[in-house]
Design a protein around this motif. Sequence first.
Motif: not given
Length: 216
Positions: A79-96
């Motif tokens: 069962x999926x609990x969380x999904x992690x996605x990197x924001x493109x063009x982010x200088x700080x390696x931001x993940x949501x």
Amino acid sequence: MAAPYGAPLMPAPAPAPVAVVSPQFCAPYAVPMTVTKKAMSLSRGDFVVTDANGAEMLRVRGAVFSMHDRRVLHDAVGRPLVSMREKVFSMHNRWEVFRGDSNNASDLLFTVKKAAVLQLRTEADVFLAGNTAQQACDFKIRGSYFERSCAFYLGYNTMVAQITRKYTASNVLLGKDTFLVTVFPHVDYVFIAALVVILDEIHREKFDFDLITPLS
């Protein structure tokens, strides 16, 4: 519920349960986890999380040939609990990070970003979805990824988990990377597992960039 045999004694826990994904993932005792990454995975994002007895707790799968770096963390039955996605063009390696297999803004749980673009030591900030101003982080990751020692904090000073890295001959031969994680009592272990995966992804991207960037 009593602590499982072999669980380490921990410092005083946070004042209240630290539940980010769900209170059901907050155990009243320290939770030791082993996070194993398959270095040769096609999607470069497959992780398995096991407990102190070697039983699978969680599994992370990456999206193959996706335009976005996306990882989905599942429980032991898929069962999926969380999904992690990197924001493109982010200088700080931001993940949501979103609840379940969603990527809708209404399901956003938290975001993670490097505290600075250039770093000598590991430092990342975690902001819960309700912290829209992001003037101060809700959680902090500090330490040295390359020295295999990082700690996770509620705010800036209350430690909630620790991570070390384990080298074995079999892991090297099989192309695996293994992290030993201790989640403190009453802290959401799914939340911590997601942070470990994102931390590894951030540093993998730095290593890949260093490989392709010529020396001046």
